[in-house]
Scaffold this active site. Structure first.
Site, short mmCIF file in Angstrom:
data_model
loop_
_atom_site.label_atom_id
_atom_site.label_comp_id
_atom_site.label_asym_id
_atom_site.label_seq_id
_atom_site.Cartn_x
_atom_site.Cartn_y
_atom_site.Cartn_z
N ASP A 75 0.84 -1.19 0.00
CA ASP A 75 0.00 0.00 0.00
C ASP A 75 0.88 1.25 0.00
O ASP A 75 1.60 1.51 0.97
CB ASP A 75 -0.91 -0.03 1.24
CG ASP A 75 -2.10 0.89 1.12
OD1 ASP A 75 -2.15 1.68 0.15
OD2 ASP A 75 -2.99 0.83 1.97
N CYS A 117 -5.62 4.12 -4.11
CA CYS A 117 -5.86 2.78 -3.58
C CYS A 117 -7.09 2.12 -4.18
O CYS A 117 -7.01 1.02 -4.75
CB CYS A 117 -6.02 2.83 -2.06
SG CYS A 117 -4.65 3.59 -1.17
N HIS A 172 -10.92 -2.02 0.94
CA HIS A 172 -11.03 -0.65 0.41
C HIS A 172 -11.83 -0.55 -0.89
O HIS A 172 -11.57 0.30 -1.73
CB HIS A 172 -9.64 -0.02 0.22
CG HIS A 172 -9.67 1.48 0.41
ND1 HIS A 172 -8.54 2.26 0.28
CD2 HIS A 172 -10.68 2.33 0.71
CE1 HIS A 172 -8.86 3.54 0.48
NE2 HIS A 172 -10.15 3.60 0.75
N ASP A 327 -0.10 -0.64 -4.92
CA ASP A 327 -1.33 -0.09 -5.49
C ASP A 327 -1.15 1.31 -6.07
O ASP A 327 -2.01 1.78 -6.81
CB ASP A 327 -2.45 -0.10 -4.44
CG ASP A 327 -2.17 0.78 -3.23
OD1 ASP A 327 -1.03 1.28 -3.09
OD2 ASP A 327 -3.09 0.96 -2.40
N ASN A 328 -0.07 1.98 -5.77
CA ASN A 328 0.24 3.30 -6.34
C ASN A 328 1.56 3.76 -5.74
O ASN A 328 2.22 3.01 -5.00
CB ASN A 328 -0.86 4.34 -6.06
CG ASN A 328 -1.37 4.35 -4.64
OD1 ASN A 328 -2.53 3.97 -4.39
ND2 ASN A 328 -0.54 4.74 -3.69
#
Length: 519
Positions: A75, A117, A172, A327-328
């Site tokens: 994350d 996310c 999420h 995720d980023n």
């Protein structure tokens, strides 16, 4: 009306229902002077023919069996945090297990996520652009919204193909019952609904409980398929330190329980690290020289190793494909509680620092050890690729933006089957919504961008900005005036997307309905 089934990825564009492609802009019209020279960089290559896994191109590549599948998702990890990407010891937080995974598998240097996310998780699990699913913005805790139950997830596809499916970690993608993992294809799950900082709000200065409706699931939760969610234990800022440890322990127990199963399994393990706040697990506190964030990176690396060791110990390593990615990009607004990227921007932006991520694949005997590739891949492609490897059926009643990359991963072709990537931000769902950015070959086109969640904003006006990210990875030198052909390619991609979204209308925002209602 276009037949979706017959046009599925017909032009290798990543947009199944639209039979338009950009191959005329690439190397398919060029005969290289030196055979093989054109594969030195993906940016000059057009899309290769995307044959199915069963249509293996080289005699020395054996057809693969249906593997177990594990996705490990960090994350907000920075591109350069792992040692194999130039960080590790250099940044004060060694990552020996990630580095070992790269040595034993395939390391991608041009893999892309969405900007945040929620959009990334939606894209990865559905193979569809977040604007299509209404999940283009990070969902807020307590929003009582979520991904549509009409979406087909990778877990559902693999479950229908005979896989056991389980998730351990951060969801999420919604906090309403219909949008939770146990109702979206997973046989069981254990983890948290929201991003990590949600669970520390009560301990922040100025918190007023009279203005906040308490969520009954502000903690670690669990459920089996079709069941209602159960609260396992509440969380506070101290207990955040143990969330990943608990989730990984559950994942390892699951892998051990699958040792004698005749069915393959799919494990989705989305870590809560390295999202802020980095509350160090006592086992890793002070282990790095970078502070709590570095300690979190080292903990994540340890957990990656635990999963790989569990596969080896159960004899499942040779029939399991594993991917580790993020995720980023890093949360620059929380520095120094953030990762490192050598590129411009971070989470919330389509600049390279926000969307270019570490990504490592491992499958002993099938994915070549020590291979490094600069070919373009999107996390959208995990949906198609793992569905193909698992023998699952991809929906044919909707646009699928992912591409089956199994031949590329297994070495049956040198080139990725992807030529461009597009990013939408915000809550707009209209078909003519302008993309924030498009990557095409080595060129990045921006219409509007932010360097971080907090800005500053760069609005490029009537002419989009163009950057050559091979020679200008910092996206500092706008060369739009000299590269009309790039704008032309961007416009063709945009028109193709508009046509697709008019034929198959997008779902209005379900991630953040308060904002979505106005769009």
């Amino acid at each position: 009306m276009i037949s979706i089934a017959s046009s599925l990825d017909s032009g290798n564009t990543g947009l199944s229902p639209i039979p338009f492609d950009l191959k005329g802009y690439g190397a398919d019209q060029i005969t290289p002077e030196t055979p093989g020279a054109e594969v030195l960089t993906n940016r000059k290559n057009a899309l290769s023919n995307n044959s199915s896994l069963q249509q293996v191109l080289h005699e020395d590549v054996m057809p693969a069996p249906r593997p177990n599948i594990i996705i490990m998702l960090a994350d907000n990890m920075g591109y350069m945090d792992p040692g194999c990407y130039g960080g590790g010891d250099v940044l004060g937080a060694p990552t020996p297990r990630m580095d070992q995974m790269a040595k034993e598998g395939l390391r991608l240097t041009s893999c892309y996520s969405e900007t945040q996310c929620t959009p990334t998780r939606a894209a990865m699990l559905t193979g569809r652009l977040p604007i299509r699913t209404g999940m283009a913005l990070a969902s807020m805790a307590g929003a009582k919204a979520g991904i549509s139950p009409e979406e087909t997830t990778l877990a559902k596809v693999l479950s229908d193909a005979g896989y056991n499916t389980a998730m351990f970690g951060k969801w999420h993608l919604g906090d309403v019952n219909e949008s939770m993992p146990q109702n979206m294809g997973f046989d069981e799950w254990f983890g948290v609904l929201y991003h990590l900082n949600t669970y520390s709000q009560k301990e922040r200065i100025g918190y007023d409980p009279n203005w906040v409706k308490e969520d009954p699931f502000y903690g670690i939760v669990e459920a089996k398929k079709g069941e209602n969610l159960k609260l396992v234990t509440p969380l506070n800022i101290t207990s955040l330190a143990f969330v990943d440890e608990q989730c990984v322990d559950k994942a390892i127990a699951y892998i051990n329980n699958q040792a004698n199963s005749t069915k393959p399994f799919f494990v989705y393990l989305p870590f809560v690290r390295t999202h802020f706040p980095s509350v160090a697990n006592p086992k890793f506190a002070g282990k790095s020289s970078k502070g709590p964030y570095g300690d979190a990176v080292m903990e994540t690396d340890y957990h990656v190793g635990q999963v790989l060791d569990a596969l080896r110990d159960t004899g499942k390593d040779n029939n399991t494909i594993v991917v580790f990615t993020s995720d980023n990009g890093p949360t620059l607004d929380q520095w120094p509680d953030a990762g490192y990227s050598p590129f411009r921007g971070g989470i919330g932006t389509a600049y390279e620092g926000g969307v270019r991520i570490p990504c490592i694949f491992q499958w002993p005997g099938y994915i070549e050890a020590g291979r490094v590739s600069n070919e373009i891949m999107s996390l959208l492609d995990l949906f198609n690729t793992f569905a193909a490897l698992g023998g699952g059926k991809i929906p044919t009643d909707r646009p699928i933006d992912g591409i089956d990359q199994s031949n590329f991963l297994l070495g049956a072709q040198d080139n990725s089957s992807r030529e461009w990537v597009v990013w939408y931000t915000g809550t707009g769902s209209a078909a003519d919504t302008l993309p924030s950015a498009v990557l095409w070959h080595q060129f990045k086109v921006h219409t509007k961008a932010y360097d971080s969640f907090q800005g500053p904003e760069s609005d490029y006006g009537q002419i989009p900005a163009v950057y050559n990210i091979e020679i200008d990875p910092g996206e500092e030198h706008n060369i739009a005036g000299e590269h009309d052909f790039v704008i032309d390619a961007y416009q063709k991609i945009y028109r193709q997307l508009v046509a697709s979204m008019k034929e198959y209308p997008n779902t209005p925002s379900r991630a953040y309905p308060i904002a979505g209602a106005a769009s």
